[in-house]
Design a protein around this motif. Structure first.
Motif, mmCIF file in Angstrom:
data_model
loop_
_atom_site.group_PDB
_atom_site.id
_atom_site.type_symbol
_atom_site.label_atom_id
_atom_site.label_comp_id
_atom_site.label_asym_id
_atom_site.label_seq_id
_atom_site.Cartn_x
_atom_site.Cartn_y
_atom_site.Cartn_z
ATOM 1 N N TYR A 211 47.305 29.285 -27.088
ATOM 2 C CA TYR A 211 47.680 28.419 -27.136
ATOM 3 C C TYR A 211 46.909 27.096 -27.618
ATOM 4 C CZ TYR A 211 50.919 29.333 -22.997
ATOM 5 O OH TYR A 211 52.102 30.394 -23.191
ATOM 6 N N LEU A 212 45.907 27.485 -28.360
ATOM 7 C CA LEU A 212 45.226 26.621 -29.284
ATOM 8 C C LEU A 212 45.579 25.874 -30.136
ATOM 9 C CD1 LEU A 212 42.950 30.375 -31.060
ATOM 10 C CD2 LEU A 212 42.190 28.872 -28.810
ATOM 11 N N ASP A 213 46.964 25.562 -30.615
ATOM 12 C CA ASP A 213 47.633 24.556 -31.064
ATOM 13 C C ASP A 213 47.624 23.564 -30.892
ATOM 14 O OD1 ASP A 213 49.035 25.787 -29.949
ATOM 15 O OD2 ASP A 213 51.073 25.684 -31.297
ATOM 16 N N GLN A 214 47.545 23.886 -28.885
ATOM 17 C CA GLN A 214 47.821 22.304 -28.129
ATOM 18 C C GLN A 214 46.897 21.737 -27.934
ATOM 19 O OE1 GLN A 214 50.818 23.387 -25.062
ATOM 20 N NE2 GLN A 214 51.354 25.135 -26.021
ATOM 21 N N ASP A 215 46.601 20.400 -26.723
ATOM 22 C CA ASP A 215 45.288 19.610 -26.913
ATOM 23 C C ASP A 215 45.410 20.076 -24.952
ATOM 24 O OD1 ASP A 215 43.783 17.769 -26.552
ATOM 25 O OD2 ASP A 215 44.827 16.105 -26.515
ATOM 26 N N LEU A 216 44.796 20.602 -25.165
ATOM 27 C CA LEU A 216 44.240 21.582 -24.269
ATOM 28 C C LEU A 216 42.777 21.745 -23.444
ATOM 29 C CD1 LEU A 216 46.244 24.735 -23.369
ATOM 30 C CD2 LEU A 216 46.830 22.266 -22.627
ATOM 31 N N HIS A 217 42.512 21.380 -22.276
ATOM 32 C CA HIS A 217 40.983 21.596 -22.403
ATOM 33 C C HIS A 217 40.581 22.829 -21.311
ATOM 34 C CE1 HIS A 217 36.609 19.054 -21.790
ATOM 35 N NE2 HIS A 217 36.405 20.237 -20.617
ATOM 36 N N ILE A 218 39.925 23.457 -21.018
ATOM 37 C CA ILE A 218 39.173 24.549 -20.139
ATOM 38 C C ILE A 218 38.160 24.610 -19.798
ATOM 39 C CG2 ILE A 218 38.200 25.798 -22.476
ATOM 40 C CD1 ILE A 218 39.805 28.393 -20.994
ATOM 41 N N TYR A 219 38.113 25.370 -18.331
ATOM 42 C CA TYR A 219 37.516 25.250 -17.694
ATOM 43 C C TYR A 219 36.954 26.857 -17.468
ATOM 44 C CZ TYR A 219 37.216 20.211 -16.717
ATOM 45 O OH TYR A 219 37.796 19.092 -16.633
ATOM 46 N N TRP A 220 35.832 27.738 -17.625
ATOM 47 C CA TRP A 220 36.363 28.975 -17.800
ATOM 48 C C TRP A 220 35.131 29.763 -17.085
ATOM 49 C CZ3 TRP A 220 32.796 32.732 -19.502
ATOM 50 C CH2 TRP A 220 33.323 34.021 -19.869
ATOM 51 N N VAL B 230 31.970 28.263 -19.123
ATOM 52 C CA VAL B 230 32.401 27.506 -20.047
ATOM 53 C C VAL B 230 33.769 26.569 -20.090
ATOM 54 C CG1 VAL B 230 32.891 28.009 -22.767
ATOM 55 C CG2 VAL B 230 31.354 28.981 -21.941
ATOM 56 N N GLN B 231 33.099 25.033 -20.713
ATOM 57 C CA GLN B 231 34.394 24.617 -20.245
ATOM 58 C C GLN B 231 34.156 23.539 -21.734
ATOM 59 O OE1 GLN B 231 34.309 20.896 -20.166
ATOM 60 N NE2 GLN B 231 32.407 20.807 -19.308
ATOM 61 N N GLY B 232 35.244 23.141 -22.190
ATOM 62 C CA GLY B 232 35.120 21.651 -22.684
ATOM 63 C C GLY B 232 36.876 21.901 -23.988
ATOM 64 N N PRO B 233 37.039 21.063 -25.151
ATOM 65 C CA PRO B 233 38.452 21.666 -25.285
ATOM 66 C C PRO B 233 38.162 22.916 -26.048
ATOM 67 C CG PRO B 233 36.739 19.666 -26.824
ATOM 68 C CD PRO B 233 36.148 20.182 -25.692
ATOM 69 N N LEU B 234 39.719 24.097 -25.744
ATOM 70 C CA LEU B 234 39.665 24.901 -26.055
ATOM 71 C C LEU B 234 40.123 25.689 -27.035
ATOM 72 C CD1 LEU B 234 40.834 28.186 -24.819
ATOM 73 C CD2 LEU B 234 43.423 26.890 -24.914
ATOM 74 N N ALA B 235 40.094 24.353 -28.025
ATOM 75 C CA ALA B 235 40.488 24.903 -29.916
ATOM 76 C C ALA B 235 38.871 25.436 -29.957
ATOM 77 C CB ALA B 235 40.836 23.663 -30.496
ATOM 78 N N GLU B 236 38.324 23.793 -29.607
ATOM 79 C CA GLU B 236 36.848 24.091 -30.749
ATOM 80 C C GLU B 236 35.701 25.730 -29.212
ATOM 81 O OE1 GLU B 236 34.792 21.054 -28.897
ATOM 82 O OE2 GLU B 236 36.322 20.085 -30.580
ATOM 83 N N VAL B 237 36.110 26.449 -28.082
ATOM 84 C CA VAL B 237 35.075 26.784 -27.245
ATOM 85 C C VAL B 237 36.189 28.391 -26.645
ATOM 86 C CG1 VAL B 237 34.220 25.021 -26.112
ATOM 87 C CG2 VAL B 237 36.392 26.242 -24.587
ATOM 88 N N ALA B 238 37.070 28.559 -27.253
ATOM 89 C CA ALA B 238 38.203 29.717 -26.750
ATOM 90 C C ALA B 238 36.960 30.650 -27.880
ATOM 91 C CB ALA B 238 39.477 29.631 -27.643
ATOM 92 N N GLY B 239 36.894 31.420 -29.140
ATOM 93 C CA GLY B 239 36.384 31.758 -29.953
ATOM 94 C C GLY B 239 34.884 32.742 -28.977
ATOM 95 N N ARG B 240 34.229 31.217 -28.119
ATOM 96 C CA ARG B 240 32.842 31.757 -27.502
ATOM 97 C C ARG B 240 33.451 32.450 -25.968
ATOM 98 N NH1 ARG B 240 28.049 30.715 -26.949
ATOM 99 N NH2 ARG B 240 27.238 30.088 -24.826
ATOM 100 N N ILE B 241 34.179 32.143 -25.953
ATOM 101 C CA ILE B 241 34.436 32.322 -23.985
ATOM 102 C C ILE B 241 35.471 33.924 -25.003
ATOM 103 C CG2 ILE B 241 36.536 32.276 -22.454
ATOM 104 C CD1 ILE B 241 36.876 29.697 -23.350
ATOM 105 N N GLU B 242 35.684 34.490 -25.315
ATOM 106 C CA GLU B 242 35.987 35.942 -26.012
ATOM 107 C C GLU B 242 34.829 35.956 -26.482
ATOM 108 O OE1 GLU B 242 40.301 35.459 -28.435
ATOM 109 O OE2 GLU B 242 39.207 34.713 -29.227
ATOM 110 N N GLU B 243 33.858 35.938 -27.358
ATOM 111 C CA GLU B 243 32.362 36.652 -27.390
ATOM 112 C C GLU B 243 31.950 36.873 -26.430
ATOM 113 O OE1 GLU B 243 30.231 34.271 -30.462
ATOM 114 O OE2 GLU B 243 31.654 34.415 -31.836
ATOM 115 N N LEU B 244 31.861 35.770 -24.815
ATOM 116 C CA LEU B 244 30.694 36.308 -24.213
ATOM 117 C C LEU B 244 31.486 37.033 -23.168
ATOM 118 C CD1 LEU B 244 30.416 32.527 -22.753
ATOM 119 C CD2 LEU B 244 28.725 34.340 -23.695
ATOM 120 N N ARG B 245 32.760 37.491 -23.141
ATOM 121 C CA ARG B 245 34.172 37.975 -21.891
ATOM 122 C C ARG B 245 33.798 39.248 -22.864
ATOM 123 N NH1 ARG B 245 37.963 40.575 -20.273
ATOM 124 N NH2 ARG B 245 38.830 39.644 -18.321
#
Length: 252
Positions: A195-204, A216-231
């Protein structure tokens, strides 16, 4: 009549034990502890530490080995059913062999027993077989969802809007209809990346409520990569991961 308590103990912080949980723990004769192997020994250690602090003198710990389970099965539901049945045999032996007819036993459940936990279904399976007579009581706990949202200082719902709690497996199949706030649990495949092409905010959050907590929290498109790395890094380091997240899209 044997009495069994299913006690929710929160997401990992010992201070999340409720007064009701502490009172229940203090009333129990024997506790069932399911070992999950060396990788998850810290989870068992947290349970033992809670019991050491709150259980009454003379309580007993009865250890069992948690049955292995295929985490990537072709047939998901039958695999889970088989795992639950194997677990139910352990619970049944505990009730029959470790408790007197008027004895009390308990099992400590992470978070809340009603949210994505199998213990209640397992006890119903044991009761349905009718081999051992018992009654049981459920003590609610603070869920990982509640802890996650508290850490991020946000609400689960918005005014007049529904919330859906689902799994990564189902989120990967599509966004739920008529819902703008989705809590996702058990996501081993990073379904949020669809869902990186959608206007979503994530609280992870991962390991929320424990010393290993990651947020981690922020606009999904901006922080998704960091979440994947951390996970990925955290799972490799600890051998296991428990995480959840809220995906939110703007209203209007």
């Amino acid at each position: 009549m044997r009495k069994f308590y299913v006690i929710g103990i929160g997401a990992g912080d010992p201070d999340q034990l409720t007064l009701q949980a502490v009172k229940a723990i203090r009333s129990v004769d024997a506790f069932l502890i399911l070992e999950k192997g060396e990788e998850k020994a810290d989870l068992t250690g947290l349970r033992r530490a809670m019991l050491e602090e709150h259980a009454r003198p003379g309580h007993r710990l009865v250890e069992g080995r948690d049955p292995d389970r295929d985490r990537t099965p072709e047939a998901y539901a039958p695999t889970v059913d088989g795992w639950r049945s194997a677990r139910s045999e352990i619970f049944e032996r505990f009730l029959a062999e470790e408790l007197d007819e008027d004895g009390t036993g308990a099992f400590l459940v992470w978070g809340d027993p009603s949210l994505y936990d199998s213990t209640l279904a397992i006890l119903e399976e044991v009761a349905g077989r009718g081999r051992v007579a018992f009654e049981y009581e459920v003590v609610p706990g603070i869920s990982s969802v509640s802890t996650l949202l508290a850490r991020h200082r946000t609400n689960l719902n918005r005014v007049g809007r529904p919330v859906q709690i689902t799994t990564g497996r189902l989120l990967a199949e599509g966004w739920p209809e008529d819902v703008d706030d989705v809590v996702v649990m058990l996501d081993a495949r990073h379904a949020f990346t669809r869902y990186l092409d959608q206007d979503l905010h994530i609280y992870w959050g991962a390991y929320v409520g424990t010393p290993d907590e990651i947020l981690v929290q922020g606009p999904l498109a901006e922080v998704a990569g960091r979440i994947e790395e951390l996970r990925t890094e955290a799972r490799a380091r600890k051998g296991w991961i428990m995480d959840t997240y809220l995906l939110r899209r703007p209203l209007g």
